[in-house]
Design an enzyme around this catalytic site. Structure first.
Site, PDB file in Angstrom:
ATOM      1  CG  HIS A   1      -1.796   1.216   1.261  1.00 48.75           C
ATOM      2  ND1 HIS A   1      -2.991   1.255   0.577  1.00 48.75           N
ATOM      3  CD2 HIS A   1      -1.653   2.437   1.828  1.00 48.75           C
ATOM      4  CE1 HIS A   1      -3.551   2.435   0.745  1.00 48.75           C
ATOM      5  NE2 HIS A   1      -2.759   3.173   1.498  1.00 48.75           N
TER       6      HIS A   1
ATOM      7  CG  ASP B   1     -12.186   2.481   5.398  1.00 51.03           C
ATOM      8  OD1 ASP B   1     -11.764   3.321   6.213  1.00 51.03           O
ATOM      9  OD2 ASP B   1     -11.907   2.507   4.194  1.00 51.03           O
TER      10      ASP B   1
ATOM     11  NE  ARG C   1     -10.868   9.503   8.915  1.00 51.07           N
ATOM     12  CZ  ARG C   1      -9.897   8.818   8.284  1.00 51.07           C
ATOM     13  NH1 ARG C   1     -10.151   7.618   7.794  1.00 51.07           N
ATOM     14  NH2 ARG C   1      -8.703   9.321   8.170  1.00 51.07           N
TER      15      ARG C   1
ATOM     16  CB  SER D   1      -8.909   4.304   7.118  1.00 51.03           C
ATOM     17  OG  SER D   1      -9.261   4.328   5.769  1.00 51.03           O
TER      18      SER D   1
ATOM     19  CE  LYS E   1      -9.010   1.408   2.891  1.00 53.65           C
ATOM     20  NZ  LYS E   1      -9.422   2.763   2.699  1.00 53.65           N
TER      21      LYS E   1
HETATM   22  N1  URA Z   1      -6.333   6.389   2.616  1.00 57.84           N
HETATM   23  C1  URA Z   1      -7.245   5.606   3.231  1.00 57.84           C
HETATM   24  O1  URA Z   1      -7.628   4.566   2.711  1.00 57.84           O
HETATM   25  N2  URA Z   1      -7.750   6.016   4.395  1.00 57.84           N
HETATM   26  C2  URA Z   1      -7.355   7.160   5.019  1.00 57.84           C
HETATM   27  O2  URA Z   1      -7.838   7.467   6.083  1.00 57.84           O
HETATM   28  C3  URA Z   1      -6.410   7.962   4.369  1.00 57.84           C
HETATM   29  C4  URA Z   1      -5.900   7.539   3.162  1.00 57.84           C
END
Ligand code: URA
Length: 420
Positions: free
Chosen positions: A82, A161, A168, A183, A187
């Protein structure tokens, strides 16, 4: 349990119990807690933070809000990567086929671009025919056949999320290290690869503007990943200037293919080789140096390009682009930004370059804006270069914008230079 008590506890910096955290996530996801109450709690988290234990529990509660994938039937070690987002970041398009050709499977779910940052799914959609949505069976079959597949976030992964992240975005509560960690990691843990490499970008074009914030996020995400039983490593990489020369969707696919063809070395190639070596080492393919050599051989032998070609084909995409990048969407208009005097480039502000690319049509301000996949920028210089009068500093491309005055003004603003 009562949501007001939970809000008050976080407001006063008292630690929540695991049961309270799971309760607030479950009840917000199923509609039992209103947006305004959840916003109040998220703002309290933004201001007072969460402990590591609270962050871990929040991550697991968000992961458990939906399904978790299972790649155990592949019979191969799996890895995920990621990047926290940036400008010109096409590393996934290069790293996934390289990792796959070294014997580690990469099933990957990626996102779309927003604001000044790009997204891997938009880039892949610039390949004619490439399907970014596949049913799980086909996704997993593609990974079994070629070693990697990249699709958009789909299925019922982390519904908590999805709901919390859009709240958010609307309530100014994105910039919180524990919330960003939960978050991203929820994932990653729902995708459930054996090894996870987290590339935390730091600098003008990144979420984390300072090294110290990037390191805090990296340390926290690595701890959460390890506590969840994964082989996990987080590294901080520079996003003060754009990564590579090309910014914009089709332009970035072109650059990724040219790297896989072995045509270019340089910073983008080095970052990709380093991140790949980290992933291969996590997957126990050798020492870091051995893994770096494996990665470099995968490119120089042409193996990684073949893996990329086959994955594009299985996704329904036009894999002839691997031999002829001119088959990618071509922009209708272009404009060269030239030096008006001899100059030395001291720096290139990535966020401004990302915004220039957005003005050209390559990015979106709102989630459902449409984009021009042919638009973007090709940089002809990097920080430290000396440029002579009338040399091209960068070329701007678009199929939707033919008046380049706003974009070129912004592009020049992104440059820090001195006369020589
Ligand atoms: N990317 C995400 O998936 N979540 C966040 O909170 C910030 C960046």
């Amino acid at each position: 349990m009562n949501v007001i008590d939970i809000i008050n506890k976080t407001k006063k910096s008292y630690e929540l119990t695991d049961t309270e955290i799971r309760w607030i996530v479950e009840n917000y996801t199923n509609g039992g807690i209103s947006d305004y109450q959840m916003s109040a709690w998220l703002m309290a988290v933004c201001i007072n933070g969460l402990t590591e234990r609270e962050t871990f529990t929040l991550t697991m509660a968000m992961r458990d809000s939906g399904e978790t994938l299972d790649f155990s039937r592949l019979g191969k070690i799996t890895a995920d990567k990621h990047s926290t987002g940036g400008v010109g970041d096409k590393t996934s398009l290069i790293i996934a086929p390289v990792v796959a050709s070294c014997g580690v499977a990469m099933p990957k779910m990626s996102g779309r671009g927003l604001g000044h940052t790009g997204g891997t799914i938009d880039k892949l959609e610039s390949i004619s025919g490439y399907r970014t949505e596949l049913p799980f069976y086909e996704f997993s079959e593609t990974v079994r056949k070629t070693g990697f597949s990249i699709i958009s976030q789909s299925g019922n992964l982390c519904p908590a999320d999805k709901k919390i992240y859009s709240l958010r975005n609307a309530t100014g509560t994105v910039d919180s290290i524990p919330l960003i960690c939960a978050s991203i990691m929820s994932k990653k843990l729902a995708l459930n690869a054996d090894c996870i490499l987290l590339d935390v970008k730091c600098g003008s074009g990144a979420f984390m503007k300072t090294r110290s914030d990037a390191e805090k996020l990296a340390v926290l995400m690595e701890k959460v990943g390890k506590s969840a039983g994964k082989k996990c490593r987080a590294v901080v990489t520079d996003m003060d200037s754009p990564l590579g020369n090309n910014i914009g969707n089709a332009l970035e696919v072109k650059e990724a293919i040219e790297i896989l063809q072995g045509k270019y070395k340089g910073r983008l190639y080095d970052v990709c080789m380093e991140l790949t070596a980290d992933i291969l080492e996590l997957a126990e393919k050798g020492t870091l140096e051995e893994c770096r050599r494996l990665a470099e051989n995968a490119v120089s032998s042409g193996k990684a390009l073949e893996v990329f070609r086959e994955t594009v084909r299985l996704h329904g995409g036009d894999c002839r682009i691997c031999d002829d990048v001119s088959l990618l969407p071509q922009p209708r208009y272009s404009y060269e930004v030239r030096a008006v005097h001899d100059m030395k480039i001291l720096g290139i502000n990535s966020e401004e370059i990302g915004m220039t690319s957005l003005i050209l049509g390559a990015g979106r301000l709102k989630k459902d804006d449409t984009i021009d996949i042919s638009a973007g920028i090709v940089m002809n210089c990097t920080a430290g270069d000396c440029i002579s009068v009338d040399d091209t500093i960068m070329t701007l491309y678009s199929s939707t914008v033919s008046d380049f005055s706003e974009a070129s003004f912004r592009a020049v603003n992104a440059l820090k230079f001195c006369s020589i």
